[in-house]
Design a protein around this motif. Structure first.
Motif, PDB file in Angstrom:
ATOM      1  N   ALA A 381       0.834  -1.203   0.000  1.00 56.03           N
ATOM      2  CA  ALA A 381       0.000   0.000   0.000  1.00 56.03           C
ATOM      3  C   ALA A 381       0.870   1.254   0.000  1.00 56.03           C
ATOM      4  O   ALA A 381       0.575   2.238  -0.691  1.00 56.03           O
ATOM      5  N   GLY A 382       1.957   1.226   0.768  1.00 51.91           N
ATOM      6  CA  GLY A 382       2.869   2.367   0.784  1.00 51.91           C
ATOM      7  C   GLY A 382       3.525   2.601  -0.557  1.00 51.91           C
ATOM      8  O   GLY A 382       3.732   3.759  -0.965  1.00 51.91           O
ATOM      9  N   CYS A 383       3.837   1.520  -1.269  1.00 51.32           N
ATOM     10  CA  CYS A 383       4.468   1.661  -2.585  1.00 51.32           C
ATOM     11  C   CYS A 383       3.517   2.270  -3.611  1.00 51.32           C
ATOM     12  O   CYS A 383       3.948   3.005  -4.504  1.00 51.32           O
ATOM     13  N   ILE A 384       2.224   1.973  -3.491  1.00 49.43           N
ATOM     14  CA  ILE A 384       1.259   2.622  -4.390  1.00 49.43           C
ATOM     15  C   ILE A 384       1.386   4.132  -4.255  1.00 49.43           C
ATOM     16  O   ILE A 384       1.489   4.859  -5.246  1.00 49.43           O
ATOM     17  N   VAL A 385       1.389   4.600  -3.018  1.00 49.20           N
ATOM     18  CA  VAL A 385       1.496   6.037  -2.766  1.00 49.20           C
ATOM     19  C   VAL A 385       2.815   6.572  -3.315  1.00 49.20           C
ATOM     20  O   VAL A 385       2.860   7.649  -3.916  1.00 49.20           O
ATOM     21  N   GLY A 386       3.894   5.827  -3.122  1.00 47.07           N
ATOM     22  CA  GLY A 386       5.198   6.264  -3.604  1.00 47.07           C
ATOM     23  C   GLY A 386       5.244   6.450  -5.106  1.00 47.07           C
ATOM     24  O   GLY A 386       5.775   7.448  -5.606  1.00 47.07           O
ATOM     25  N   PHE A 387       4.675   5.505  -5.838  1.00 47.40           N
ATOM     26  CA  PHE A 387       4.656   5.632  -7.295  1.00 47.40           C
ATOM     27  C   PHE A 387       3.714   6.739  -7.743  1.00 47.40           C
ATOM     28  O   PHE A 387       4.019   7.488  -8.675  1.00 47.40           O
ATOM     29  N   GLU A 388       2.569   6.855  -7.092  1.00 46.28           N
ATOM     30  CA  GLU A 388       1.629   7.908  -7.468  1.00 46.28           C
ATOM     31  C   GLU A 388       2.217   9.299  -7.234  1.00 46.28           C
ATOM     32  O   GLU A 388       1.973  10.212  -8.017  1.00 46.28           O
ATOM     33  N   ARG A 389       2.976   9.459  -6.177  1.00 53.17           N
ATOM     34  CA  ARG A 389       3.516  10.778  -5.817  1.00 53.17           C
ATOM     35  C   ARG A 389       4.913  11.022  -6.403  1.00 53.17           C
ATOM     36  O   ARG A 389       5.580  11.976  -6.028  1.00 53.17           O
ATOM     37  N   ASN A 390       5.347  10.146  -7.286  1.00 57.52           N
ATOM     38  CA  ASN A 390       6.646  10.285  -7.958  1.00 57.52           C
ATOM     39  C   ASN A 390       7.811  10.267  -6.969  1.00 57.52           C
ATOM     40  O   ASN A 390       8.808  10.962  -7.152  1.00 57.52           O
ATOM     41  N   LYS A 391       7.693   9.463  -5.926  1.00 56.68           N
ATOM     42  CA  LYS A 391       8.816   9.238  -5.024  1.00 56.68           C
ATOM     43  C   LYS A 391       9.705   8.114  -5.543  1.00 56.68           C
ATOM     44  O   LYS A 391      10.882   8.027  -5.195  1.00 56.68           O
ATOM     45  N   VAL A 392       9.131   7.250  -6.351  1.00 56.10           N
ATOM     46  CA  VAL A 392       9.865   6.191  -7.044  1.00 56.10           C
ATOM     47  C   VAL A 392       9.291   6.054  -8.445  1.00 56.10           C
ATOM     48  O   VAL A 392       8.144   6.426  -8.699  1.00 56.10           O
ATOM     49  N   GLN A 393      10.104   5.508  -9.338  1.00 59.09           N
ATOM     50  CA  GLN A 393       9.690   5.326 -10.728  1.00 59.09           C
ATOM     51  C   GLN A 393      10.053   3.908 -11.184  1.00 59.09           C
ATOM     52  O   GLN A 393      10.728   3.169 -10.465  1.00 59.09           O
ATOM     53  N   LEU A 394       9.598   3.550 -12.370  1.00 55.37           N
ATOM     54  CA  LEU A 394       9.934   2.257 -12.964  1.00 55.37           C
ATOM     55  C   LEU A 394      10.343   2.494 -14.411  1.00 55.37           C
ATOM     56  O   LEU A 394       9.544   2.992 -15.216  1.00 55.37           O
ATOM     57  N   HIS A 395      11.585   2.157 -14.735  1.00 53.01           N
ATOM     58  CA  HIS A 395      12.099   2.421 -16.073  1.00 53.01           C
ATOM     59  C   HIS A 395      12.518   1.148 -16.791  1.00 53.01           C
ATOM     60  O   HIS A 395      13.082   0.235 -16.192  1.00 53.01           O
ATOM     61  N   GLN A 396      12.227   1.118 -18.087  1.00 55.73           N
ATOM     62  CA  GLN A 396      12.784   0.118 -18.987  1.00 55.73           C
ATOM     63  C   GLN A 396      13.804   0.813 -19.888  1.00 55.73           C
ATOM     64  O   GLN A 396      13.486   1.826 -20.516  1.00 55.73           O
ATOM     65  N   VAL A 397      15.004   0.246 -19.939  1.00 55.78           N
ATOM     66  CA  VAL A 397      16.071   0.789 -20.783  1.00 55.78           C
ATOM     67  C   VAL A 397      16.540  -0.309 -21.726  1.00 55.78           C
ATOM     68  O   VAL A 397      16.901  -1.403 -21.292  1.00 55.78           O
ATOM     69  N   LEU A 398      16.523  -0.008 -23.006  1.00 50.23           N
ATOM     70  CA  LEU A 398      16.956  -0.956 -24.035  1.00 50.23           C
ATOM     71  C   LEU A 398      18.326  -0.557 -24.562  1.00 50.23           C
ATOM     72  O   LEU A 398      18.533   0.586 -24.978  1.00 50.23           O
ATOM     73  N   GLY A 399      19.267  -1.492 -24.504  1.00 49.98           N
ATOM     74  CA  GLY A 399      20.605  -1.244 -25.019  1.00 49.98           C
ATOM     75  C   GLY A 399      20.993  -2.316 -26.022  1.00 49.98           C
ATOM     76  O   GLY A 399      20.405  -3.402 -26.062  1.00 49.98           O
ATOM     77  N   VAL A 400      21.994  -2.010 -26.819  1.00 47.32           N
ATOM     78  CA  VAL A 400      22.476  -2.970 -27.810  1.00 47.32           C
ATOM     79  C   VAL A 400      24.000  -3.013 -27.765  1.00 47.32           C
ATOM     80  O   VAL A 400      24.660  -1.992 -27.518  1.00 47.32           O
ATOM     81  N   LYS A 401      24.554  -4.195 -27.985  1.00 45.83           N
ATOM     82  CA  LYS A 401      25.994  -4.379 -28.083  1.00 45.83           C
ATOM     83  C   LYS A 401      26.375  -4.292 -29.552  1.00 45.83           C
ATOM     84  O   LYS A 401      26.066  -5.183 -30.341  1.00 45.83           O
ATOM     85  N   LEU A 402      26.994  -3.206 -29.944  1.00 42.72           N
ATOM     86  CA  LEU A 402      27.336  -2.982 -31.343  1.00 42.72           C
ATOM     87  C   LEU A 402      28.380  -3.984 -31.813  1.00 42.72           C
ATOM     88  O   LEU A 402      29.179  -4.496 -31.022  1.00 42.72           O
ATOM     89  N   ASP A 403      28.399  -4.231 -33.138  1.00 41.44           N
ATOM     90  CA  ASP A 403      29.469  -5.076 -33.668  1.00 41.44           C
ATOM     91  C   ASP A 403      30.729  -4.237 -33.874  1.00 41.44           C
ATOM     92  O   ASP A 403      30.754  -3.030 -33.565  1.00 41.44           O
ATOM     93  N   ASN A 404      31.766  -4.838 -34.384  1.00 41.53           N
ATOM     94  CA  ASN A 404      33.059  -4.150 -34.502  1.00 41.53           C
ATOM     95  C   ASN A 404      33.011  -2.952 -35.443  1.00 41.53           C
ATOM     96  O   ASN A 404      33.866  -2.060 -35.368  1.00 41.53           O
ATOM     97  N   GLU A 405      32.041  -2.926 -36.346  1.00 41.31           N
ATOM     98  CA  GLU A 405      31.904  -1.809 -37.280  1.00 41.31           C
ATOM     99  C   GLU A 405      30.927  -0.760 -36.770  1.00 41.31           C
ATOM    100  O   GLU A 405      30.631   0.224 -37.470  1.00 41.31           O
ATOM    101  N   GLY A 406      30.383  -0.957 -35.579  1.00 39.10           N
ATOM    102  CA  GLY A 406      29.443   0.003 -35.016  1.00 39.10           C
ATOM    103  C   GLY A 406      28.014  -0.208 -35.459  1.00 39.10           C
ATOM    104  O   GLY A 406      27.159   0.666 -35.237  1.00 39.10           O
ATOM    105  N   ASN A 407      27.718  -1.346 -36.062  1.00 36.02           N
ATOM    106  CA  ASN A 407      26.351  -1.618 -36.493  1.00 36.02           C
ATOM    107  C   ASN A 407      25.507  -2.105 -35.315  1.00 36.02           C
ATOM    108  O   ASN A 407      25.960  -2.929 -34.507  1.00 36.02           O
ATOM    109  N   SER A 408      24.267  -1.615 -35.237  1.00 35.94           N
ATOM    110  CA  SER A 408      23.381  -1.994 -34.141  1.00 35.94           C
ATOM    111  C   SER A 408      22.408  -3.099 -34.511  1.00 35.94           C
ATOM    112  O   SER A 408      21.906  -3.811 -33.639  1.00 35.94           O
ATOM    113  N   GLY A 409      22.100  -3.222 -35.786  1.00 32.25           N
ATOM    114  CA  GLY A 409      21.093  -4.180 -36.209  1.00 32.25           C
ATOM    115  C   GLY A 409      19.686  -3.732 -35.918  1.00 32.25           C
ATOM    116  O   GLY A 409      18.724  -4.480 -36.118  1.00 32.25           O
TER     117      GLY A 409
END
Length: 419
Positions: A381-409
């Motif tokens: 219940a406390g976490c609901i309040v935290g997320f609603e009041r922007n005390k905590v957030q949830l992020h998805q970050v997408l990264g890629v491991k480039l090849d030797n030529e810098g291609n991402s695909g």
């Protein structure tokens, strides 16, 4: 000053909360839909030893304070609880009203509280044995209990709601599918899912994308449940969950890595090694999706060792800002291709979990005991309040491991609708 009035002062007189105390005193509005009942002098002793959030939490978890009404409504109204708001004369009146005995009474914290001294015996912060104990403390509660709270998906991470009226199961499916699409999973690929929980992502990738998926978790109960579920689903040729530290995975050359709800347990000092390890597990052109709770900025404390969450819920847990996490990923070698904040989605997810716990409350009391059930009711219940009041957030970050030529695909435009 009557005892109920003292607690009203601590919580806040404008919160529309009623108070009752064992001495017969009452405070607050008669028609309040939320009531706090102070049941014994031990509740007073807890508050005297640890004023504010921790003292009140100890009193509630131990059963010396009861909450009548909706826990979320209570915590939303008393978000800024502090004894520092009392004037000196009010503190003197409070001491007189309490008497000497409760103030001198030494009562141990409830057994659900994880002591720092206990963790310290297992090594430095985030040593393997210490991490294993921290994970065991929270995740090896009871698979049956988690089934009641989480529902059929057994997904203990933020769901993604495709619409306001979507069910929890629809939203958890959408979350796993969003991760799969961001990783561009295809039949024959190999996925490593670190901190895999009960295997939801592993099974989703195998069942819907034909991916050979390996999941690892430090929770023995999770691994046992997941392996049984995988076998019952007929996915054993593609999916596997192991009870092991992600740092002990020997295989490499994966096409994709997913980390859904693990980074919170890694620790700031270990983040460079964490991302470097996962970078080394990917083949060139491989993608990583990191999904975790974050702080809204880099200003707040990374960890509150003395707080309720760290003592009762996630021992040794540490949150960083998404900017800091992205910098660590970039410095490791990942190119960042996409990022999004799902803060509101986690508030909705937690509301479903709270409702599930309330619906199964009597069974939960029998399964895990009143103290643990109360910890969960309070923290979610406390976490609901935290997320609603922007005390905590949830992020998805997408990264890629480039090849030797810098291609991402990565195509010029993604084939899915990313916000």
């Amino acid at each position: 000053m009557a005892l109920a009035s003292i607690f009203e002062k601590v919580v806040g007189g404008d919160a529309n909360i009623a108070f009752m105390a064992y001495d017969g005193s009452k405070a607050g509005p008669d028609g309040a839909d939320v009531r706090i009942e102070v049941k014994s002098p031990i509740a007073v002793a807890y508050l005297a030893q640890a004023p504010g959030e921790l003292g009140l939490a100890r009193a509630y978890v131990s059963g010396h304070i009861d909450v009548h009404g909706d826990m979320y409504s209570l915590l939303d109204r008393m978000w800024n609880i502090t004894t520092n708001d009392l004037t000196l004369s009010e503190k003197v009146d409070a001491v007189r009203a309490l008497g000497v005995k409760p103030l001198l009474m030494r009562v141990p914290p409830p057994p659900q509280e994880m002591r720092q001294s206990t963790l310290a015996k297992l090594g430095s912060r985030h040593a393997k044995q210490r991490d294993a104990e921290a994970i065991h403390h929270h995740y090896d509660v009871s698979n049956r209990f988690y089934e009641w709270v989480l529902g059929p998906s057994m997904a203990y991470t933020c769901a993604v709601f495709p619409s306001e009226d979507a069910s929890l199961e629809e939203a958890q499916y959408a979350k796993f599918d969003l991760v799969a699409k961001k990783l561009d999973l295809k039949p024959g690929m190999r996925l490593l899912d670190v901190g895999c929980g009960w295997g939801g992502m592993v099974m989703h990738a195998a069942r819907h994308y034909g991916v050979k998926a390996l999941g690892v978790t430090l929770s023995k109960q999770q691994a046992e449940w997941a392996q049984k579920a995988i076998a019952e689903a007929g996915l054993s040729d593609l999916a596997e969950v192991r009870h092991m530290d992600y740092r002990d995975v020997t295989e490499g050359n994966f096409d994709a890595v997913s980390s859904i709800g693990l980074t919170e347990h890694i620790g700031k000092d270990q983040l460079p090694g964490y991302f470097s390890f996962l970078y080394g597990k990917l083949k060139a052109g491989g993608r990583i999706l990191n999904h975790c709770i974050t702080r809204p900025t880099g200003i707040e404390k990374t960890i509150n060792k003395g707080g309720f969450i760290n003592r009762y819920v996630f021992p040794d847990g540490e949150l960083e800002s998404v900017g800091y996490l992205i910098r660590q990923m970039e410095d490791t070698g990942f190119e960042i291709r996409h990022e999004e904040n799902l803060r509101e989605h986690y508030a909705k997810t937690l509301k479903f979990w709270c409702d599930n716990l309330d619906d199964n409350w009597e069974d939960a009391l029998q399964e895990v005991g009143p103290g643990t059930a109360r910890v969960w009711r309070l923290y979610m219940a406390g976490c609901i309040v935290g997320f609603e009041r922007n005390k905590v957030q949830l992020h998805q970050v997408l990264g890629v491991k480039l090849d030797n030529e810098g291609n991402s695909g990565v195509p010029l435009r993604p084939s899915i609708d990313w916000p």
